[in-house]
Motif scaffolding. Structure first.
Motif, PDB file in Angstrom:
ATOM      1  N   HIS A 225       0.865  -1.186   0.000  1.00 14.94           N
ATOM      2  CA  HIS A 225       0.000   0.000   0.000  1.00 14.94           C
ATOM      3  C   HIS A 225       0.898   1.231   0.000  1.00 14.94           C
ATOM      4  O   HIS A 225       1.883   1.288   0.736  1.00 14.94           O
ATOM      5  N   VAL A 226       0.558   2.208  -0.825  1.00 15.87           N
ATOM      6  CA  VAL A 226       1.321   3.456  -0.873  1.00 15.87           C
ATOM      7  C   VAL A 226       0.497   4.582  -0.250  1.00 15.87           C
ATOM      8  O   VAL A 226      -0.638   4.835  -0.680  1.00 15.87           O
ATOM      9  N   ASP A 227       1.065   5.240   0.740  1.00 16.08           N
ATOM     10  CA  ASP A 227       0.405   6.404   1.345  1.00 16.08           C
ATOM     11  C   ASP A 227       0.483   7.568   0.352  1.00 16.08           C
ATOM     12  O   ASP A 227       1.570   8.087   0.068  1.00 16.08           O
TER      13      ASP A 227
ATOM     14  N   THR B  14       2.131  10.860   1.397  1.00 13.81           N
ATOM     15  CA  THR B  14       3.566  10.833   1.696  1.00 13.81           C
ATOM     16  C   THR B  14       4.411  10.683   0.441  1.00 13.81           C
ATOM     17  O   THR B  14       5.514  11.224   0.367  1.00 13.81           O
ATOM     18  N   CYS B  15       3.922   9.957  -0.547  1.00 16.10           N
ATOM     19  CA  CYS B  15       4.674   9.714  -1.787  1.00 16.10           C
ATOM     20  C   CYS B  15       5.077  11.036  -2.432  1.00 16.10           C
ATOM     21  O   CYS B  15       4.258  11.945  -2.565  1.00 16.10           O
ATOM     22  N   ILE B  16       6.353  11.128  -2.821  1.00 23.52           N
ATOM     23  CA  ILE B  16       6.850  12.351  -3.467  1.00 23.52           C
ATOM     24  C   ILE B  16       7.061  12.147  -4.973  1.00 23.52           C
ATOM     25  O   ILE B  16       7.752  12.928  -5.624  1.00 23.52           O
ATOM     26  N   SER B  17       6.486  11.066  -5.513  1.00 23.77           N
ATOM     27  CA  SER B  17       6.478  10.831  -6.961  1.00 23.77           C
ATOM     28  C   SER B  17       7.879  10.695  -7.546  1.00 23.77           C
ATOM     29  O   SER B  17       8.109  11.092  -8.693  1.00 23.77           O
ATOM     30  N   CYS B  18       8.795  10.114  -6.786  1.00 26.48           N
ATOM     31  CA  CYS B  18      10.171  10.007  -7.291  1.00 26.48           C
ATOM     32  C   CYS B  18      10.306   8.933  -8.367  1.00 26.48           C
ATOM     33  O   CYS B  18      11.241   8.949  -9.155  1.00 26.48           O
ATOM     34  N   GLY B  19       9.379   7.973  -8.387  1.00 27.97           N
ATOM     35  CA  GLY B  19       9.386   6.944  -9.423  1.00 27.97           C
ATOM     36  C   GLY B  19      10.274   5.748  -9.145  1.00 27.97           C
ATOM     37  O   GLY B  19      10.340   4.825  -9.978  1.00 27.97           O
ATOM     38  N   LEU B  20      10.941   5.728  -8.007  1.00 34.28           N
ATOM     39  CA  LEU B  20      11.882   4.641  -7.730  1.00 34.28           C
ATOM     40  C   LEU B  20      11.184   3.279  -7.698  1.00 34.28           C
ATOM     41  O   LEU B  20      11.632   2.323  -8.341  1.00 34.28           O
ATOM     42  N   CYS B  21      10.090   3.186  -6.978  1.00 36.40           N
ATOM     43  CA  CYS B  21       9.405   1.887  -6.874  1.00 36.40           C
ATOM     44  C   CYS B  21       8.851   1.461  -8.226  1.00 36.40           C
ATOM     45  O   CYS B  21       8.852   0.271  -8.557  1.00 36.40           O
ATOM     46  N   VAL B  22       8.399   2.419  -9.016  1.00 37.53           N
ATOM     47  CA  VAL B  22       7.852   2.117 -10.337  1.00 37.53           C
ATOM     48  C   VAL B  22       8.950   1.570 -11.251  1.00 37.53           C
ATOM     49  O   VAL B  22       8.733   0.638 -12.020  1.00 37.53           O
TER      50      VAL B  22
ATOM     51  N   LYS C 110       1.259  10.000  -8.272  1.00 41.43           N
ATOM     52  CA  LYS C 110       1.675   9.260  -7.091  1.00 41.43           C
ATOM     53  C   LYS C 110       1.708   7.774  -7.420  1.00 41.43           C
ATOM     54  O   LYS C 110       0.950   7.305  -8.281  1.00 41.43           O
ATOM     55  N   ALA C 111       2.588   7.049  -6.726  1.00 38.46           N
ATOM     56  CA  ALA C 111       2.665   5.607  -6.952  1.00 38.46           C
ATOM     57  C   ALA C 111       1.488   4.922  -6.287  1.00 38.46           C
ATOM     58  O   ALA C 111       1.010   5.350  -5.235  1.00 38.46           O
ATOM     59  N   GLU C 112       1.025   3.853  -6.927  1.00 38.36           N
ATOM     60  CA  GLU C 112       0.061   2.992  -6.266  1.00 38.36           C
ATOM     61  C   GLU C 112       0.358   1.556  -6.654  1.00 38.36           C
ATOM     62  O   GLU C 112       0.932   1.287  -7.711  1.00 38.36           O
TER      63      GLU C 112
ATOM     64  N   THR D 200      13.501   0.906   0.290  1.00 36.91           N
ATOM     65  CA  THR D 200      14.239   1.929  -0.443  1.00 36.91           C
ATOM     66  C   THR D 200      13.428   3.190  -0.752  1.00 36.91           C
ATOM     67  O   THR D 200      13.997   4.174  -1.215  1.00 36.91           O
ATOM     68  N   CYS D 201      12.138   3.176  -0.500  1.00 37.60           N
ATOM     69  CA  CYS D 201      11.355   4.412  -0.710  1.00 37.60           C
ATOM     70  C   CYS D 201      11.947   5.503   0.181  1.00 37.60           C
ATOM     71  O   CYS D 201      12.055   5.335   1.394  1.00 37.60           O
ATOM     72  N   PRO D 202      12.330   6.627  -0.415  1.00 38.23           N
ATOM     73  CA  PRO D 202      13.038   7.664   0.354  1.00 38.23           C
ATOM     74  C   PRO D 202      12.199   8.324   1.441  1.00 38.23           C
ATOM     75  O   PRO D 202      12.758   8.935   2.353  1.00 38.23           O
ATOM     76  N   VAL D 203      10.876   8.197   1.341  1.00 41.26           N
ATOM     77  CA  VAL D 203      10.022   8.831   2.362  1.00 41.26           C
ATOM     78  C   VAL D 203       9.176   7.805   3.115  1.00 41.26           C
ATOM     79  O   VAL D 203       8.219   8.164   3.809  1.00 41.26           O
ATOM     80  N   SER D 204       9.532   6.525   2.952  1.00 40.58           N
ATOM     81  CA  SER D 204       8.837   5.435   3.671  1.00 40.58           C
ATOM     82  C   SER D 204       7.315   5.495   3.466  1.00 40.58           C
ATOM     83  O   SER D 204       6.553   5.352   4.428  1.00 40.58           O
ATOM     84  N   ALA D 205       6.935   5.685   2.206  1.00 37.20           N
ATOM     85  CA  ALA D 205       5.497   5.778   1.895  1.00 37.20           C
ATOM     86  C   ALA D 205       4.854   4.419   1.646  1.00 37.20           C
ATOM     87  O   ALA D 205       3.631   4.326   1.554  1.00 37.20           O
ATOM     88  N   ILE D 206       5.681   3.374   1.509  1.00 40.75           N
ATOM     89  CA  ILE D 206       5.145   2.062   1.151  1.00 40.75           C
ATOM     90  C   ILE D 206       5.151   1.174   2.389  1.00 40.75           C
ATOM     91  O   ILE D 206       6.118   1.155   3.153  1.00 40.75           O
ATOM     92  N   ARG D 207       4.063   0.440   2.554  1.00 40.93           N
ATOM     93  CA  ARG D 207       4.010  -0.541   3.642  1.00 40.93           C
ATOM     94  C   ARG D 207       3.313  -1.787   3.101  1.00 40.93           C
ATOM     95  O   ARG D 207       2.671  -1.766   2.050  1.00 40.93           O
TER      96      ARG D 207
HETATM   97  S1  SF4 Z   1       9.586   5.173  -4.064  1.00 39.78           S
HETATM   98 FE1  SF4 Z   1       8.207   6.092  -2.531  1.00 39.78          FE
HETATM   99  S2  SF4 Z   1       8.181   8.289  -2.989  1.00 39.78           S
HETATM  100 FE2  SF4 Z   1       9.051   7.241  -4.768  1.00 39.78          FE
HETATM  101  S3  SF4 Z   1       7.285   6.935  -6.147  1.00 39.78           S
HETATM  102 FE3  SF4 Z   1       7.511   5.068  -4.900  1.00 39.78          FE
HETATM  103  S4  SF4 Z   1       6.142   5.407  -3.125  1.00 39.78           S
HETATM  104 FE4  SF4 Z   1       6.479   7.400  -4.100  1.00 39.78          FE
END
Ligand code: SF4
Length: 58
Positions: free
Chosen positions: A4-6, A9-17, A31-33, A49-56
């Motif tokens: 789940h992505v908050d 909190t997600c800053i749209s960095c795209g890393l998880c994508v 935002k990531a989902e 690795t999410c820089p803002v710990s938005a994923i749980r």
């Molecule tokens: S890595 Fe974290 S901040 Fe970056 S897009 Fe994914 S959920 Fe958002």
């Protein structure tokens, strides 16, 4: 594992994508989902690795 992505909190960095495109996509708000379950190790790495710990784990 399902993630789940908050959205606040997600800053749209795209890393998880980039890392796990079968699981994470950017939505219309940029935002990531999580769109699917993924392998535990790949989802855990995205969580770690999410820089803002938005994923749980969902
Ligand atoms: S890595 Fe974290 S901040 Fe970056 S897009 Fe994914 S959920 Fe958002």
């Amino acid at each position: 594992m399902r993630a789940h992505v908050d959205q606040d909190t997600c800053i749209s960095c795209g890393l998880c994508v980039s890392s796990v495109p079968d699981v994470f996509q950017l939505n219309g708000d940029g935002k990531a989902e999580a769109i699917a379950e993924g392998p535990d190790d790949a989802v855990q790495e995205a969580i770690d690795t999410c820089p803002v710990s938005a994923i749980r784990e969902a």
